[in-house]
Design an enzyme around this catalytic site. Sequence first.
Site, short mmCIF file in Angstrom:
data_model
loop_
_atom_site.label_atom_id
_atom_site.label_comp_id
_atom_site.label_asym_id
_atom_site.label_seq_id
_atom_site.Cartn_x
_atom_site.Cartn_y
_atom_site.Cartn_z
CE LYS A 31 24.21 54.72 -18.40
NZ LYS A 31 24.40 53.69 -19.47
CD GLU A 45 28.58 62.63 -14.76
OE1 GLU A 45 28.46 61.42 -14.96
OE2 GLU A 45 28.39 63.16 -13.65
CB SER A 101 23.41 46.42 -19.74
OG SER A 101 24.15 46.56 -20.93
C1 LIG Z 1 25.61 53.14 -19.80
C2 LIG Z 1 25.48 51.75 -20.24
C3 LIG Z 1 26.44 50.77 -19.93
C4 LIG Z 1 27.73 51.10 -19.22
O1 LIG Z 1 27.59 51.61 -17.95
P1 LIG Z 1 27.93 50.74 -16.67
O2 LIG Z 1 27.91 51.71 -15.54
O3 LIG Z 1 29.27 50.12 -16.87
O4 LIG Z 1 26.87 49.72 -16.55
C5 LIG Z 1 26.23 49.47 -20.35
N1 LIG Z 1 25.12 49.13 -21.04
C6 LIG Z 1 24.18 50.04 -21.36
C7 LIG Z 1 22.99 49.60 -22.15
C8 LIG Z 1 24.32 51.38 -20.98
O5 LIG Z 1 23.39 52.28 -21.32
#
Ligand SMILES: *Cc1c(COP(=O)(O)O)cnc(C)c1O
Length: 406
Positions: free
Chosen positions: A100, A122, A388
């Site tokens: 993020k 938000e 992610s």
């Molecule tokens: C917020 C988040 C997501 C989901 O958000 P996307 O916009 O779909 O990427 C996925 N993995 C992690 C670690 C997150 O913090």
Amino acid sequence: MDETIPYDMRITHAPDARGHFGAYGGRFAAETLMAPLQALEEAFFAAWEDPEFQAERLALLRHYVGRATPLYHADRLSRENGGAQIWLKREDLTHTGAHKINNTIGQGLLARRMGKKRVIAETGAGQHGVATATVAAKFGMQCDVYMGREDVERQKPNVLRMRLLGANVIAVDSGTATLKDALNEALRDWVATCEDTFYIIGTVAGPHPYPLMVRQFHAVIGQEARAQMLKQAGCLPDVAIACVGGGSNAMGLLHPFRDDDVRLIAVEAAGHGLDSGAHAASLARGRAGILHGNLTYLLEDEDGQIQGTHSISAGLDYPGVGPELAAMLDRGELELDAATDEEALEAFQRLTACEGIIPALESSHALAAGMRIAAGLRSDQHVLINLSGRGDKDMNTVFKTLGWLE
Ligand SMILES: *Cc1c(COP(=O)(O)O)cnc(C)c1O
């Protein structure tokens, strides 16, 4: 950053002038927001083409965020899983522990360039709130984060983290007091304050130009992974896989592979099962409607009310999905997959035990599907999975679910 990585600043697969990706996207917002959105669009394109903006962004991504993140060949997991080689793009190793920050750094820089003194956001699980509060602290901006009161109660550590970073967390009591209500409040705030306030949206959603802008800020993920695959594996992956909440880590990973012969797979949260009614699979089970200023697939009931979503991972708990993903699915550019809570938890434990890497529960959905797909391929094939985020934030959920806290 790794000087050998060819970061590509061209914008390909752009939406039309009004922000439509095929039938989706657009700009559905209050009349008073049309001029600010137009100004944002112009500022974004001007910044994007300004070498100074890009140099500063890339320098921050390198020295502050810690890019390029590694591409890791999970050789032991690959062996035990059988089938294709599994490669992990390590977004879990970024500053703040998830992808993020790539986006909030970009929007924070743009806010400063536009002379805004205040940012708002938000947040549902609080992860985007933390990433926003982080850059607000870094850039010395006032920061207000809207969060449903339910979520404030459920996500105490992130609320406290935001306070520590100097942000003001505003609990929203309307509706079901969750993310969709916080979205509405943030938009309402922006209508009244857009003169001096920048609205930092946390995924590839929102009215045009947000979906495009957020995709561009995250495209470093896939651009790095593409160059790293060529260097480390000697070829492109056969398959690239990411989990989907709103779709930002997925677009970041997948976008740079769109003109290649690579299968692109999005994995949604199936919760207790796609037919249970308790999931967050907007692409698989949603229908077209308007949320958060754009037309996309949504989970809504017969009366058009946004449905409550469920996932073991709070970050996948978004009732819509980025409009570009909806368009890619319609065009057959994207394959859809899903993982249940149980499958994600199993993948979480598997990676931890097998590689010593504790993934976020969100990323564990991509892992679950990725391992399943890899098992059906040959050992000279390659599966790229976007890790992610890291799982430290999920310890409590995992221990509770496993019954270790009784
Ligand atoms: C917020 C988040 C997501 C989901 O958000 P996307 O916009 O779909 O990427 C996925 N993995 C992690 C670690 C997150 O913090």
